[in-house]
Design a protein around this motif. Structure first.
Motif, short mmCIF file in Angstrom:
data_model
loop_
_atom_site.label_atom_id
_atom_site.label_comp_id
_atom_site.label_asym_id
_atom_site.label_seq_id
_atom_site.Cartn_x
_atom_site.Cartn_y
_atom_site.Cartn_z
N GLY A 154 0.80 -1.22 0.00
CA GLY A 154 0.00 0.00 0.00
C GLY A 154 0.83 1.27 0.00
N ASP A 155 2.11 1.16 -0.35
CA ASP A 155 2.97 2.34 -0.40
C ASP A 155 2.96 2.95 -1.80
OD1 ASP A 155 3.77 1.90 2.18
OD2 ASP A 155 5.64 0.90 1.64
N TRP A 156 3.36 4.20 -1.86
CA TRP A 156 3.68 4.81 -3.14
C TRP A 156 4.99 4.17 -3.59
CZ3 TRP A 156 0.86 8.62 -5.68
CH2 TRP A 156 -0.25 9.09 -4.99
N VAL A 157 5.19 4.01 -4.87
CA VAL A 157 6.39 3.34 -5.38
C VAL A 157 7.12 4.27 -6.32
CG1 VAL A 157 7.27 1.36 -6.66
CG2 VAL A 157 5.29 1.09 -5.17
N LEU A 158 8.43 4.35 -6.09
CA LEU A 158 9.33 5.08 -6.97
C LEU A 158 10.07 4.00 -7.76
CD1 LEU A 158 10.30 8.02 -7.41
CD2 LEU A 158 12.12 7.54 -5.80
N ALA A 159 9.63 3.74 -9.00
CA ALA A 159 10.21 2.69 -9.83
C ALA A 159 11.08 3.33 -10.89
CB ALA A 159 9.10 1.88 -10.50
N HIS B 225 8.49 6.55 4.97
CA HIS B 225 7.90 5.22 5.17
C HIS B 225 6.73 4.95 4.23
CE1 HIS B 225 5.12 7.67 7.54
NE2 HIS B 225 4.25 6.68 7.39
N ARG B 226 6.20 5.99 3.60
CA ARG B 226 5.07 5.84 2.68
C ARG B 226 5.51 5.56 1.25
NH1 ARG B 226 1.32 10.79 3.14
NH2 ARG B 226 0.08 9.46 1.79
N VAL B 227 6.82 5.56 0.98
CA VAL B 227 7.33 5.38 -0.38
C VAL B 227 8.29 4.20 -0.40
CG1 VAL B 227 8.61 6.47 -2.26
CG2 VAL B 227 7.10 7.86 -0.83
N SER B 228 8.14 3.32 -1.39
CA SER B 228 9.07 2.21 -1.62
C SER B 228 9.79 2.47 -2.93
CB SER B 228 8.31 0.89 -1.72
OG SER B 228 7.63 0.62 -0.53
N ARG B 229 10.97 1.85 -3.07
CA ARG B 229 11.73 2.01 -4.31
C ARG B 229 11.86 0.67 -5.01
NH1 ARG B 229 15.08 3.80 -0.83
NH2 ARG B 229 16.86 2.59 -1.53
N LEU C 190 4.35 5.55 -8.80
CA LEU C 190 3.14 4.75 -8.81
C LEU C 190 2.36 4.96 -7.51
CD1 LEU C 190 5.62 2.77 -10.12
CD2 LEU C 190 3.55 1.65 -10.84
N ASP C 191 1.05 5.00 -7.62
CA ASP C 191 0.22 5.19 -6.43
C ASP C 191 0.13 3.89 -5.63
OD1 ASP C 191 -1.65 3.58 -7.70
OD2 ASP C 191 -3.08 5.17 -8.07
N PRO C 192 -0.50 3.90 -4.47
CA PRO C 192 -0.57 2.68 -3.65
C PRO C 192 -1.28 1.50 -4.31
CG PRO C 192 -1.01 4.59 -2.29
CD PRO C 192 -0.95 5.07 -3.71
N GLY D 83 -0.67 0.71 -7.40
CA GLY D 83 0.25 0.26 -8.43
C GLY D 83 0.04 0.93 -9.77
N GLU D 84 -0.83 1.92 -9.84
CA GLU D 84 -1.08 2.66 -11.08
C GLU D 84 -0.02 3.75 -11.25
OE1 GLU D 84 -3.59 2.01 -13.24
OE2 GLU D 84 -4.30 0.36 -11.98
N ALA D 85 0.53 3.86 -12.47
CA ALA D 85 1.53 4.88 -12.75
C ALA D 85 0.86 6.25 -12.76
CB ALA D 85 2.20 4.61 -14.08
N VAL D 86 1.40 7.17 -11.99
CA VAL D 86 0.85 8.52 -11.89
C VAL D 86 1.69 9.48 -12.73
CG1 VAL D 86 0.31 10.40 -10.32
CG2 VAL D 86 -0.05 8.06 -9.59
N LEU D 87 2.98 9.49 -12.50
CA LEU D 87 3.88 10.40 -13.22
C LEU D 87 5.06 9.62 -13.77
CD1 LEU D 87 4.03 13.37 -10.68
CD2 LEU D 87 2.83 13.34 -12.87
N GLY D 88 5.56 10.08 -14.91
CA GLY D 88 6.76 9.51 -15.51
C GLY D 88 7.77 10.61 -15.76
#
Length: 182
Positions: A70-75, A101-105, A138-140, A142-147
């Motif tokens: 459920g974290d935001w993801v920086l992929a 803590h709200r963001v994963s990489r 990516l939002d929690p 898993g949808e891509a928000v910004l590129g």
């Protein structure tokens, strides 16, 4: 006998009262109709990426279960200078401070070991929408928000992530889930 002063200018008072309520509507209509005074600036530094599938549909060779919390993801796609990119996004993650803590990489590619808090995966087959050294937020769900394309300024990404986190406060559902796990 003359009339009391309060009744002497009722039309003026009525016109003033109408102006207080009608004038803002008239100004707003003029701004919209003739595009006067409307700012043209952007608020996000990244590009909206609605064509990119959800993270669960990415063709990754390794499972990405550690990111389903459920974290935001920086992929980011690590094609060129992978160690420098991994370090750059690790530093950005640290710069989030109490919101980190709200963001994963998620690092895709590269031969170096994972940095703290980072999940490493590889493309099983590189998708057509992939660009080398690209970064996605990516939002929690898993949808891509910004590129972001290669060479983006980390400060711009940090601004965007801070705005996203501020506009989307931590959900009480996740907090309840964390309490239940303890």
């Amino acid at each position: 006998m003359s009339a009391p002063r309060a009744v002497r200018h009722p039309r003026f008072k009525l016109l003033a009262l109408l102006a207080v309520f009608v004038l803002p509507l008239l100004v707003a209509w003029v701004m919209v109709a003739w595009r006067i005074g409307i700012p043209e600036q952007r608020t996000a530094h990244g590009e909206l990426v609605p064509d990119i599938p959800a993270l669960a549909e990415w063709p990754l060779a390794e499972p990405h279960a550690p990111l389903e919390g459920g974290d935001w993801v920086l992929a980011f796609d690590c094609a060129g200078s992978c160690e420098a990119l991994a370090d750059q996004w690790w530093r950005l993650h640290r710069a989030l401070g109490s919101e980190a803590h709200r963001v994963s990489r998620l690092r895709i590619g590269g031969d170096s070991q994972a940095l703290p808090g980072e999940v490493v995966a590889r493309w099983s087959t590189p998708p057509g929408w992939r660009r080398p050294d690209q970064l996605w937020v990516l939002d929690p769900r898993g949808e891509a928000v910004l590129g972001y394309s290669a060479g983006v300024e980390p400060r711009d990404v940090l601004d965007d992530i801070n705005k996203l986190l501020r506009m989307n406060p931590e959900s009480s559902v996740k907090s309840a889930r964390q309490v239940a796990q303890q």
